[in-house]
Design an enzyme around this catalytic site. Structure first.
Site, mmCIF file in Angstrom:
data_model
loop_
_atom_site.group_PDB
_atom_site.id
_atom_site.type_symbol
_atom_site.label_atom_id
_atom_site.label_comp_id
_atom_site.label_asym_id
_atom_site.label_seq_id
_atom_site.Cartn_x
_atom_site.Cartn_y
_atom_site.Cartn_z
ATOM 1 N N SER A 155 -7.296 2.564 13.020
ATOM 2 C CA SER A 155 -6.463 2.340 14.206
ATOM 3 C C SER A 155 -6.783 3.342 15.309
ATOM 4 O O SER A 155 -6.616 3.036 16.496
ATOM 5 C CB SER A 155 -4.977 2.446 13.831
ATOM 6 N N ASP A 180 0.814 -1.211 0.000
ATOM 7 C CA ASP A 180 0.000 0.000 0.000
ATOM 8 C C ASP A 180 0.852 1.268 0.000
ATOM 9 O O ASP A 180 0.499 2.263 -0.636
ATOM 10 C CB ASP A 180 -0.923 0.002 1.220
ATOM 11 N N TYR A 224 -4.926 4.442 9.071
ATOM 12 C CA TYR A 224 -4.680 5.104 10.347
ATOM 13 C C TYR A 224 -5.988 5.459 11.051
ATOM 14 O O TYR A 224 -6.127 5.348 12.272
ATOM 15 C CB TYR A 224 -3.837 6.359 10.096
ATOM 16 N N ASN A 225 -6.985 5.873 10.281
ATOM 17 C CA ASN A 225 -8.282 6.236 10.839
ATOM 18 C C ASN A 225 -8.895 5.098 11.649
ATOM 19 O O ASN A 225 -9.418 5.306 12.751
ATOM 20 C CB ASN A 225 -9.222 6.650 9.702
ATOM 21 N N GLU A 255 -5.231 10.111 4.254
ATOM 22 C CA GLU A 255 -5.646 10.999 5.330
ATOM 23 C C GLU A 255 -4.685 12.157 5.520
ATOM 24 O O GLU A 255 -3.519 12.094 5.104
ATOM 25 C CB GLU A 255 -5.772 10.239 6.667
ATOM 26 N N THR A 306 -9.791 2.732 6.380
ATOM 27 C CA THR A 306 -9.390 1.476 7.024
ATOM 28 C C THR A 306 -7.913 1.487 7.416
ATOM 29 O O THR A 306 -7.395 0.464 7.864
ATOM 30 C CB THR A 306 -9.652 0.279 6.091
#
Length: 258
Positions: A163, A45, A160-161, A118, A158
């Site tokens: 987490s 990714d 850092y957000n 993000e 899906t």
């Protein structure tokens, strides 16, 4: 009579990706990126984000079909050598609108940086950050005391957000997630889901004593005074996925993983 799209091949510097690149080049024809109609990207990714950012910087946007030779590979398809032509012919396309982060620093500099996943504001020292949060010109949180806060797209919801205990947003939902990171005050505030047309502005309160950095995916600006975040519809990105492995299906499935 239309010809087959010209493909470029790029790969991350990992040993696995380079080995896969050699095998693909021996089996298929590729052209330089400058002559291509689409890009095949080999890696994880992180490399996919790097590839997309390179196109945004170069102002030449091409569809990208990624094959996973990293770890999670949420934005990638399964690595396979065989049947590439057939996979590309059947691939489903998904449009992703990046965020645009406009930053004013304490020293008076200004930066404008895109983000596919993000935009995050993070405290730089042991002291918590103190931020004023403004939505569409209205102050909604006069003082958010936290380790940080982020704005995530559906494609990035899906990462850092998630987490940070933020919501998973379906692709195509035309929404963004506003998610605090370890909020201290208001203690009960857990974030918000906002229309993608929303303009969000963060003002750092006492930025010298409580310095804050702003990060757009992998690019960081330190000692910020104010950050504005909005969706940039002028440069939509296209990701290609196998029909059985589409991004919206993966986002939906993530909501049922314990």
């Amino acid at each position: 009579m239309s010809s087959e799209p010209r493909r470029a091949l790029v790969a991350s510097p990992t040993q696995a990706a380079r080995a896969a690149e050699e095998r693909l080049r021996a089996a298929y024809d590729f052209v330089p990126v400058e002559q291509a109609d689409m890009i095949i990207a080999l890696g994880g990714d992180g490399y996919m984000l790097q590839t997309l950012h390179s196109m945004l910087e170069g102002r030449r946007i091409l569809p990208v079909f990624g094959m996973n030779l990293g770890t999670v590979g949420f934005l990638m398809n399964e690595w396979r050598l065989d049947g590439l032509d057939q996979r590309l012919a059947k691939a489903k396309s998904f449009k992703v609108n990046p965020l645009r982060m406009t930053v004013d620093t304490v020293d008076g500099e200004q930066f404008s940086i895109p983000a596919i996943n993000e935009v995050s504001l993070l405290r730089e020292t042991r002291q918590t950050a103190k931020l004023e949060v403004e939505v569409n010109g209205r102050v909604v949180l006069p003082e958010l005391v936290c380790d940080g806060v982020l704005v995530a797209t559906p494609a990035g919801s899906t990462a850092y957000n998630l987490s940070a205990h933020g919501p998973i947003l379906p692709l195509g939902s035309a929404l963004v997630a506003l998610t605090p990171i370890s909020p201290f005050r208001p203690r009960r505030w857990r974030g918000a889901i906002l229309p993608e047309a929303t303009q969000i502005r963060f003002t750092v309160l006492n930025p010298v004593k409580r310095p804050v950095s702003a990060v757009a995916d992998q690019r960081e600006v330190r000692d910020v005074a104010q950050v504005e975040v909005r969706i940039d519809r002028t440069t939509p990105l296209t990701l290609l996925f196998d029909p059985e492995h589409t991004l919206d299906d993966r986002i939906a499935a993530e909501q049922f993983i314990a």
